[in-house]
Design a protein around this motif. Structure first.
Motif, PDB file in Angstrom:
ATOM      1  N   GLU A 119       0.868  -1.177   0.000  1.00  0.00           N
ATOM      2  CA  GLU A 119       0.000   0.000   0.000  1.00  0.00           C
ATOM      3  C   GLU A 119       0.903   1.224   0.000  1.00  0.00           C
ATOM      4  OE1 GLU A 119      -3.866  -1.898   2.310  1.00  0.00           O
ATOM      5  OE2 GLU A 119      -2.617  -0.407   3.335  1.00  0.00           O
ATOM      6  N   THR A 120       0.548   2.215  -0.812  1.00  0.00           N
ATOM      7  CA  THR A 120       1.410   3.390  -0.971  1.00  0.00           C
ATOM      8  C   THR A 120       0.564   4.650  -0.759  1.00  0.00           C
ATOM      9  OG1 THR A 120       0.976   3.438  -3.365  1.00  0.00           O
ATOM     10  CG2 THR A 120       2.888   2.201  -2.659  1.00  0.00           C
ATOM     11  N   ARG A 121       1.014   5.521   0.121  1.00  0.00           N
ATOM     12  CA  ARG A 121       0.229   6.722   0.426  1.00  0.00           C
ATOM     13  C   ARG A 121       1.128   7.943   0.583  1.00  0.00           C
ATOM     14  NH1 ARG A 121      -2.442   2.837   3.795  1.00  0.00           N
ATOM     15  NH2 ARG A 121      -4.410   2.303   2.780  1.00  0.00           N
ATOM     16  N   CYS A 122       0.614   9.103   0.144  1.00  0.00           N
ATOM     17  CA  CYS A 122       1.296  10.368   0.418  1.00  0.00           C
ATOM     18  C   CYS A 122       0.393  11.253   1.269  1.00  0.00           C
ATOM     19  CB  CYS A 122       1.631  11.118  -0.879  1.00  0.00           C
ATOM     20  SG  CYS A 122       3.019  10.427  -1.774  1.00  0.00           S
ATOM     21  N   TYR A 123       1.047  12.068   2.081  1.00  0.00           N
ATOM     22  CA  TYR A 123       0.338  13.005   2.953  1.00  0.00           C
ATOM     23  C   TYR A 123       0.928  14.403   2.757  1.00  0.00           C
ATOM     24  CZ  TYR A 123      -1.177   8.699   5.193  1.00  0.00           C
ATOM     25  OH  TYR A 123      -1.720   7.463   5.418  1.00  0.00           O
ATOM     26  N   ASN A 124       0.088  15.440   2.990  1.00  0.00           N
ATOM     27  CA  ASN A 124       0.609  16.806   2.918  1.00  0.00           C
ATOM     28  C   ASN A 124       1.159  17.230   4.280  1.00  0.00           C
ATOM     29  OD1 ASN A 124      -1.611  17.509   4.463  1.00  0.00           O
ATOM     30  ND2 ASN A 124      -2.747  18.443   2.773  1.00  0.00           N
ATOM     31  N   ASN A 125       1.556  18.503   4.378  1.00  0.00           N
ATOM     32  CA  ASN A 125       2.252  18.961   5.592  1.00  0.00           C
ATOM     33  C   ASN A 125       1.343  19.087   6.806  1.00  0.00           C
ATOM     34  OD1 ASN A 125       0.923  21.109   4.408  1.00  0.00           O
ATOM     35  ND2 ASN A 125       2.442  22.624   5.074  1.00  0.00           N
ATOM     36  N   ILE A 126       0.006  18.921   6.602  1.00  0.00           N
ATOM     37  CA  ILE A 126      -0.865  18.895   7.782  1.00  0.00           C
ATOM     38  C   ILE A 126      -1.491  17.506   7.956  1.00  0.00           C
ATOM     39  CG2 ILE A 126      -1.288  21.370   7.928  1.00  0.00           C
ATOM     40  CD1 ILE A 126      -4.018  20.859   6.510  1.00  0.00           C
ATOM     41  N   GLY A 127      -0.854  16.504   7.341  1.00  0.00           N
ATOM     42  CA  GLY A 127      -1.245  15.121   7.613  1.00  0.00           C
ATOM     43  C   GLY A 127      -2.439  14.605   6.834  1.00  0.00           C
ATOM     44  N   GLU A 128      -2.902  15.379   5.832  1.00  0.00           N
ATOM     45  CA  GLU A 128      -4.030  14.895   5.030  1.00  0.00           C
ATOM     46  C   GLU A 128      -3.539  13.962   3.927  1.00  0.00           C
ATOM     47  OE1 GLU A 128      -6.964  18.785   5.103  1.00  0.00           O
ATOM     48  OE2 GLU A 128      -5.197  18.817   3.816  1.00  0.00           O
ATOM     49  N   LEU A 129      -4.322  12.903   3.691  1.00  0.00           N
ATOM     50  CA  LEU A 129      -4.006  11.962   2.616  1.00  0.00           C
ATOM     51  C   LEU A 129      -4.164  12.667   1.264  1.00  0.00           C
ATOM     52  CD1 LEU A 129      -3.449   8.912   1.933  1.00  0.00           C
ATOM     53  CD2 LEU A 129      -5.925   8.653   1.737  1.00  0.00           C
ATOM     54  N   THR A 130      -3.108  12.619   0.432  1.00  0.00           N
ATOM     55  CA  THR A 130      -3.183  13.284  -0.872  1.00  0.00           C
ATOM     56  C   THR A 130      -3.159  12.287  -2.035  1.00  0.00           C
ATOM     57  OG1 THR A 130      -0.775  13.598  -0.875  1.00  0.00           O
ATOM     58  CG2 THR A 130      -2.120  15.423  -0.023  1.00  0.00           C
ATOM     59  N   ILE A 131      -2.422  11.196  -1.854  1.00  0.00           N
ATOM     60  CA  ILE A 131      -2.366  10.150  -2.887  1.00  0.00           C
ATOM     61  C   ILE A 131      -2.506   8.799  -2.202  1.00  0.00           C
ATOM     62  CG2 ILE A 131      -1.002   9.067  -4.723  1.00  0.00           C
ATOM     63  CD1 ILE A 131       0.490  11.666  -5.103  1.00  0.00           C
ATOM     64  N   ASP A 132      -3.363   7.961  -2.759  1.00  0.00           N
ATOM     65  CA  ASP A 132      -3.553   6.614  -2.229  1.00  0.00           C
ATOM     66  C   ASP A 132      -3.293   5.647  -3.375  1.00  0.00           C
ATOM     67  OD1 ASP A 132      -4.155   4.591  -0.522  1.00  0.00           O
ATOM     68  OD2 ASP A 132      -6.288   5.031  -0.355  1.00  0.00           O
ATOM     69  N   GLY A 133      -2.676   4.519  -3.079  1.00  0.00           N
ATOM     70  CA  GLY A 133      -2.417   3.596  -4.178  1.00  0.00           C
ATOM     71  C   GLY A 133      -1.802   2.288  -3.729  1.00  0.00           C
ATOM     72  N   VAL A 134      -1.454   1.507  -4.726  1.00  0.00           N
ATOM     73  CA  VAL A 134      -0.896   0.173  -4.504  1.00  0.00           C
ATOM     74  C   VAL A 134       0.257  -0.034  -5.489  1.00  0.00           C
ATOM     75  CG1 VAL A 134      -1.374  -2.300  -4.726  1.00  0.00           C
ATOM     76  CG2 VAL A 134      -3.082  -0.804  -3.691  1.00  0.00           C
ATOM     77  N   ALA A 135       1.370  -0.551  -4.986  1.00  0.00           N
ATOM     78  CA  ALA A 135       2.509  -0.870  -5.850  1.00  0.00           C
ATOM     79  C   ALA A 135       2.758  -2.367  -5.830  1.00  0.00           C
ATOM     80  CB  ALA A 135       3.766  -0.148  -5.370  1.00  0.00           C
ATOM     81  N   VAL A 136       3.149  -2.923  -6.971  1.00  0.00           N
ATOM     82  CA  VAL A 136       3.558  -4.321  -7.050  1.00  0.00           C
ATOM     83  C   VAL A 136       4.983  -4.347  -7.600  1.00  0.00           C
ATOM     84  CG1 VAL A 136       3.054  -6.589  -8.037  1.00  0.00           C
ATOM     85  CG2 VAL A 136       1.175  -5.033  -7.476  1.00  0.00           C
ATOM     86  N   VAL A 137       5.865  -5.079  -6.910  1.00  0.00           N
ATOM     87  CA  VAL A 137       7.268  -5.138  -7.330  1.00  0.00           C
ATOM     88  C   VAL A 137       7.787  -6.566  -7.282  1.00  0.00           C
ATOM     89  CG1 VAL A 137       7.718  -2.820  -6.386  1.00  0.00           C
ATOM     90  CG2 VAL A 137       8.328  -4.832  -5.031  1.00  0.00           C
ATOM     91  N   LYS A 138       8.842  -6.780  -8.052  1.00  0.00           N
ATOM     92  CA  LYS A 138       9.585  -8.033  -7.980  1.00  0.00           C
ATOM     93  C   LYS A 138      10.913  -7.722  -7.309  1.00  0.00           C
ATOM     94  CE  LYS A 138      11.410 -11.642 -10.994  1.00  0.00           C
ATOM     95  NZ  LYS A 138      11.605 -12.032 -12.416  1.00  0.00           N
ATOM     96  N   TYR A 139      11.357  -8.610  -6.445  1.00  0.00           N
ATOM     97  CA  TYR A 139      12.610  -8.340  -5.751  1.00  0.00           C
ATOM     98  C   TYR A 139      13.310  -9.635  -5.384  1.00  0.00           C
ATOM     99  CZ  TYR A 139      16.017  -6.790  -2.353  1.00  0.00           C
ATOM    100  OH  TYR A 139      17.194  -6.561  -1.690  1.00  0.00           O
ATOM    101  N   ILE A 140      14.559  -9.747  -5.816  1.00  0.00           N
ATOM    102  CA  ILE A 140      15.396 -10.873  -5.406  1.00  0.00           C
ATOM    103  C   ILE A 140      16.577 -10.290  -4.653  1.00  0.00           C
ATOM    104  CG2 ILE A 140      16.805 -12.812  -6.205  1.00  0.00           C
ATOM    105  CD1 ILE A 140      14.930 -12.766  -8.748  1.00  0.00           C
ATOM    106  N   ASN A 141      16.721 -10.642  -3.413  1.00  0.00           N
ATOM    107  CA  ASN A 141      17.805 -10.117  -2.581  1.00  0.00           C
ATOM    108  C   ASN A 141      19.156 -10.419  -3.227  1.00  0.00           C
ATOM    109  OD1 ASN A 141      19.682  -9.464  -0.627  1.00  0.00           O
ATOM    110  ND2 ASN A 141      18.460 -10.284   1.073  1.00  0.00           N
ATOM    111  N   PRO A 142      19.922  -9.378  -3.636  1.00  0.00           N
ATOM    112  CA  PRO A 142      21.190  -9.626  -4.336  1.00  0.00           C
ATOM    113  C   PRO A 142      22.197 -10.363  -3.454  1.00  0.00           C
ATOM    114  CG  PRO A 142      20.905  -7.281  -3.836  1.00  0.00           C
ATOM    115  CD  PRO A 142      19.624  -7.962  -3.472  1.00  0.00           C
ATOM    116  N   GLU A 143      22.039 -10.269  -2.143  1.00  0.00           N
ATOM    117  CA  GLU A 143      22.995 -10.929  -1.236  1.00  0.00           C
ATOM    118  C   GLU A 143      22.803 -12.445  -1.191  1.00  0.00           C
ATOM    119  OE1 GLU A 143      22.474  -8.779   2.446  1.00  0.00           O
ATOM    120  OE2 GLU A 143      22.679  -6.927   1.289  1.00  0.00           O
ATOM    121  N   ILE A 144      21.609 -12.904  -1.595  1.00  0.00           N
ATOM    122  CA  ILE A 144      21.380 -14.356  -1.524  1.00  0.00           C
ATOM    123  C   ILE A 144      21.212 -14.966  -2.924  1.00  0.00           C
ATOM    124  CG2 ILE A 144      20.412 -14.366   0.810  1.00  0.00           C
ATOM    125  CD1 ILE A 144      17.603 -14.521  -0.520  1.00  0.00           C
ATOM    126  N   LYS A 145      21.604 -14.176  -3.955  1.00  0.00           N
ATOM    127  CA  LYS A 145      21.491 -14.665  -5.335  1.00  0.00           C
ATOM    128  C   LYS A 145      22.399 -15.848  -5.563  1.00  0.00           C
ATOM    129  CE  LYS A 145      20.062 -11.498  -8.929  1.00  0.00           C
ATOM    130  NZ  LYS A 145      20.478 -10.285  -9.629  1.00  0.00           N
TER     131      LYS A 145
END
Lengths: 137, 137
Positions: A111-137
């Motif tokens: 879940e991805t969210r942005c807030y302004n300088n008085i704490g109001e929600l300005t952007i709401d969203g969802v991110a999907v990523v792929k990730y392979i830890n390079p240290e355990i490759k």
């Protein structure tokens, strides 16, 4: 590196300046005066030029690529709802929280969210990523 | 101004250079070397540094804000699927097509797509915007 478990969180804070907004407008070939012209922004019922929503949302990529999961993250998708504007010169806080881990593949949903300088929600969203830890490759 | 009817289309073409990719990385606080370091990008199975997906997708805002609907467009939402990378120095084509007009409000839904220089789909998505024609306000 932060642990990738359900509920893992990370955040970034940033104040965008007018130069960044202008450069992003140039780079994205966007001439919409709502970002660049105070008079126009005011007429369009905003008190001052607003930062492009996609520029604000770029902070999600910043967190994902540098904090959680970190370097090497591959962005697969991002859904965004622009709820309120963020204004030039005001601090933005971007937050992400891990809400789903695929069992069959190293694919993570945040879940991805942005807030302004008085704490109001300005952007709401969802991110999907792929990730392979390079240290355990 | 272009007519806002179902099926209305607009597009932009652009070649992003490494300076734009570096500035966007700085602005979004993203230190992921996949965008900046050729050696790393190669090791991570990409032939060269890839443009940030959100930077490529910023072209949708460029089209929406300057071509269709045009100046004054308010971005309400953008969903994005990053299907293939776009590479620095290669032409990107961004296209939008109007697919839905709300009957009760001036709210428009566009399909939004980017293609690489050999015509492969790289980003697929949907944008929702609000737009009131300033000439008939």
């Amino acid at each position: 590196m932060k642990k990738l478990i359900i509920g893992s969180k990370a955040e970034l804070k940033k104040i965008f300046n007018i130069e960044e907004v202008k450069r992003f407008a140039e780079s994205s070939l966007d001439t919409n005066p709502i970002h660049l012209d105070s008079g126009y922004a005011e007429k369009a019922s905003f008190k001052k030029p607003i930062i492009q929503g996609m520029l604000v949302a770029s902070l999600f990529g910043g967190i994902l690529g540098s904090k959680l999961p970190g370097n090497g993250t591959i962005y697969l998708g991002q859904d965004l709802k622009f709820i309120k504007p963020n204004f030039v010169g005001e601090e933005v806080t971007a937050c992400i929280e891990l809400v789903k881990i695929r069992e069959d593949k190293p694919i993570y949903t945040f879940e991805t969210r942005c807030y302004n300088n008085i704490g109001e929600l300005t952007i709401d969203g969802v991110a999907v990523v792929k990730y392979i830890n390079p240290e355990i490759k």
